[in-house]
Motif scaffolding. Sequence first.
Motif, mmCIF file in Angstrom:
data_model
loop_
_atom_site.group_PDB
_atom_site.id
_atom_site.type_symbol
_atom_site.label_atom_id
_atom_site.label_comp_id
_atom_site.label_asym_id
_atom_site.label_seq_id
_atom_site.Cartn_x
_atom_site.Cartn_y
_atom_site.Cartn_z
ATOM 1 N N GLN A 97 3.694 -22.128 -2.685
ATOM 2 C CA GLN A 97 3.967 -21.578 -1.356
ATOM 3 C C GLN A 97 5.333 -22.023 -0.851
ATOM 4 O OE1 GLN A 97 0.438 -23.083 0.513
ATOM 5 N NE2 GLN A 97 -0.654 -21.137 0.390
ATOM 6 N N ALA A 98 5.670 -23.289 -1.051
ATOM 7 C CA ALA A 98 6.972 -23.786 -0.617
ATOM 8 C C ALA A 98 8.096 -23.078 -1.376
ATOM 9 C CB ALA A 98 7.052 -25.300 -0.835
ATOM 10 N N LEU A 99 7.924 -22.938 -2.681
ATOM 11 C CA LEU A 99 8.928 -22.261 -3.501
ATOM 12 C C LEU A 99 9.103 -20.813 -3.058
ATOM 13 C CD1 LEU A 99 10.814 -22.155 -5.972
ATOM 14 C CD2 LEU A 99 8.792 -21.705 -7.371
ATOM 15 N N ARG A 100 7.988 -20.097 -2.917
ATOM 16 C CA ARG A 100 8.049 -18.687 -2.514
ATOM 17 C C ARG A 100 8.681 -18.531 -1.147
ATOM 18 N NH1 ARG A 100 2.511 -16.058 -0.852
ATOM 19 N NH2 ARG A 100 2.929 -17.595 0.780
ATOM 20 N N ASP A 101 8.236 -19.343 -0.192
ATOM 21 C CA ASP A 101 8.699 -19.168 1.185
ATOM 22 C C ASP A 101 10.176 -19.522 1.341
ATOM 23 O OD1 ASP A 101 6.116 -18.421 1.682
ATOM 24 O OD2 ASP A 101 5.558 -20.269 2.734
ATOM 25 N N GLN A 102 10.637 -20.560 0.662
ATOM 26 C CA GLN A 102 12.047 -20.939 0.776
ATOM 27 C C GLN A 102 12.955 -19.894 0.129
ATOM 28 O OE1 GLN A 102 13.276 -25.054 0.272
ATOM 29 N NE2 GLN A 102 11.122 -25.704 0.311
ATOM 30 N N VAL A 103 12.526 -19.360 -1.007
ATOM 31 C CA VAL A 103 13.335 -18.315 -1.644
ATOM 32 C C VAL A 103 13.326 -17.053 -0.782
ATOM 33 C CG1 VAL A 103 13.522 -16.789 -3.649
ATOM 34 C CG2 VAL A 103 13.065 -19.221 -3.975
ATOM 35 N N ALA A 104 12.172 -16.684 -0.234
ATOM 36 C CA ALA A 104 12.097 -15.498 0.615
ATOM 37 C C ALA A 104 13.000 -15.636 1.840
ATOM 38 C CB ALA A 104 10.651 -15.267 1.049
ATOM 39 N N ALA A 105 13.026 -16.809 2.445
ATOM 40 C CA ALA A 105 13.887 -17.026 3.617
ATOM 41 C C ALA A 105 15.353 -16.894 3.237
ATOM 42 C CB ALA A 105 13.609 -18.405 4.210
ATOM 43 N N ALA A 106 15.711 -17.440 2.079
ATOM 44 C CA ALA A 106 17.104 -17.347 1.636
ATOM 45 C C ALA A 106 17.499 -15.916 1.318
ATOM 46 C CB ALA A 106 17.324 -18.245 0.424
ATOM 47 N N LEU A 107 16.519 -15.090 0.926
ATOM 48 C CA LEU A 107 16.799 -13.700 0.548
ATOM 49 C C LEU A 107 16.740 -12.744 1.733
ATOM 50 C CD1 LEU A 107 14.851 -13.405 -2.824
ATOM 51 C CD2 LEU A 107 17.320 -13.197 -2.506
ATOM 52 N N ALA A 108 16.664 -13.284 2.938
ATOM 53 C CA ALA A 108 16.605 -12.419 4.115
ATOM 54 C C ALA A 108 17.813 -11.504 4.197
ATOM 55 C CB ALA A 108 16.490 -13.270 5.376
ATOM 56 N N ASP A 109 18.948 -11.967 3.673
ATOM 57 C CA ASP A 109 20.156 -11.135 3.661
ATOM 58 C C ASP A 109 20.371 -10.486 2.302
ATOM 59 O OD1 ASP A 109 20.754 -13.348 2.158
ATOM 60 O OD2 ASP A 109 22.595 -13.875 3.251
ATOM 61 N N ASP A 110 19.301 -10.457 1.443
ATOM 62 C CA ASP A 110 19.323 -9.830 0.113
ATOM 63 C C ASP A 110 20.255 -10.527 -0.864
ATOM 64 O OD1 ASP A 110 17.484 -7.848 0.827
ATOM 65 O OD2 ASP A 110 19.081 -6.585 1.677
ATOM 66 N N GLU A 111 20.571 -11.786 -0.608
ATOM 67 C CA GLU A 111 21.439 -12.520 -1.524
ATOM 68 C C GLU A 111 20.994 -13.984 -1.580
ATOM 69 O OE1 GLU A 111 26.164 -13.758 -2.098
ATOM 70 O OE2 GLU A 111 25.552 -12.296 -0.567
ATOM 71 N N LEU A 112 20.941 -14.519 -2.789
ATOM 72 C CA LEU A 112 20.629 -15.927 -2.976
ATOM 73 C C LEU A 112 21.911 -16.610 -3.438
ATOM 74 C CD1 LEU A 112 18.253 -17.990 -2.945
ATOM 75 C CD2 LEU A 112 17.983 -17.539 -5.379
ATOM 76 N N SER A 113 22.591 -17.259 -2.497
ATOM 77 C CA SER A 113 23.895 -17.848 -2.800
ATOM 78 C C SER A 113 23.732 -19.162 -3.551
ATOM 79 C CB SER A 113 24.661 -18.109 -1.503
ATOM 80 O OG SER A 113 24.041 -19.148 -0.760
ATOM 81 N N ASP A 114 24.818 -19.646 -4.120
ATOM 82 C CA ASP A 114 24.791 -20.934 -4.814
ATOM 83 C C ASP A 114 24.403 -22.058 -3.858
ATOM 84 O OD1 ASP A 114 25.450 -19.814 -7.218
ATOM 85 O OD2 ASP A 114 27.590 -20.295 -7.083
ATOM 86 N N ASP A 115 24.943 -22.020 -2.631
ATOM 87 C CA ASP A 115 24.619 -23.063 -1.660
ATOM 88 C C ASP A 115 23.128 -23.033 -1.316
ATOM 89 O OD1 ASP A 115 27.212 -23.942 -1.612
ATOM 90 O OD2 ASP A 115 27.742 -22.923 0.264
ATOM 91 N N GLU A 116 22.582 -21.821 -1.137
ATOM 92 C CA GLU A 116 21.160 -21.706 -0.827
ATOM 93 C C GLU A 116 20.304 -22.188 -1.993
ATOM 94 O OE1 GLU A 116 20.970 -17.900 2.220
ATOM 95 O OE2 GLU A 116 21.343 -17.550 0.075
ATOM 96 N N THR A 117 20.722 -21.841 -3.195
ATOM 97 C CA THR A 117 20.003 -22.291 -4.380
ATOM 98 C C THR A 117 19.966 -23.806 -4.444
ATOM 99 O OG1 THR A 117 20.583 -20.319 -5.655
ATOM 100 C CG2 THR A 117 20.003 -22.295 -6.911
ATOM 101 N N GLN A 118 21.118 -24.428 -4.247
ATOM 102 C CA GLN A 118 21.186 -25.883 -4.329
ATOM 103 C C GLN A 118 20.361 -26.552 -3.236
ATOM 104 O OE1 GLN A 118 22.363 -27.530 -6.899
ATOM 105 N NE2 GLN A 118 22.837 -25.523 -7.769
ATOM 106 N N GLN A 119 20.317 -25.948 -2.051
ATOM 107 C CA GLN A 119 19.531 -26.525 -0.962
ATOM 108 C C GLN A 119 18.035 -26.449 -1.269
ATOM 109 O OE1 GLN A 119 20.798 -28.145 1.886
ATOM 110 N NE2 GLN A 119 18.645 -28.806 1.876
#
Length: 304
Positions: A254-276
């Motif tokens: 759930q934590a993995l899914r929810d954090q990735v979904a939040a980061a993808l709100a703008d349809d992009e998973l940036s390097d900074d978001e990935t590292q966070q």
Amino acid sequence: MNAITLSVPMLTLAVTVSASLPSVAQSDMPLEVYTYASQVNDVDSVNNHWFETDEGVVLVDAQRLLPEARRALAHLEATTEKPVVAISLTHAHTDHYGGLPVWTQAFPDAQVYTDEVTLNSIRTDARGFIAMRNERHGKRFATQEQLDVAVSEARAVDANTPLEIGDTTLTFEVLGPSEAESTLLIALEDENVAFVGDLINVGVPAVPFEDIDRWLDQLETFTARFDENDRLFNGHGPAPVGIAGITEQRRFLQALRDQVAAALADDELSDDETQQIVFDLEAEWPFYAGVAGNTRREILAFDA
């Protein structure tokens, strides 16, 4: 009780365990289940398990690499003089069936059982998993030809029909895509024991994900099906697991899914978001990159 799967962990050592499944009478003598956990350094460790019936030994999963399957075979032969009469594969990931030819050559009369999805995946390699393992591991991994021979007489299980092996009854449930394309849960009705494949590997999700939401749904059904007396044997890491392991696996996913979904709100998973995300998950689960052996970026990319 619905179908389920049994498994037991150990690090190169045979371990004896016992337990019981809900609404099923316990046997007078606890079932001995043994596990071999592979010890290679260049790839993650994987478990396979076995137990005796009065007819012979039932093996669950077959290891990834041929040399590790041979080591597991040596450990099995140190625990029993009985032959393997049945081999059951929990799902269509190569780390659970790559060593199969070792077992079918050692025990040519053993019957291989799995579900239709897994059997088709092995025979066709439609996802290219076998080809990738051949490229990476060379002769340590079975060729397509070797695997074709190993499953030439394999049977797809009937989820509505229990399998009688000597004095032991196995029941099956074929689950749809979640961690893998499909998972076959195998239950021993009288022992409160189940083999769950890779559905419970706390903090070490496997790549590729097939359907993280359905994985969470399947885990939720486990919380109603099992209680603190049940032993659930998994494909990687310490085992058996129980209710606490199910709860923790759900929390992680759930934590993995929810954090990735939040980061993808703008349809992009940036390097900074990935590292966070990686940083946050490592802080909560320090063993995040553990036995699954997959890179953080791969896991996040598949989840995305």
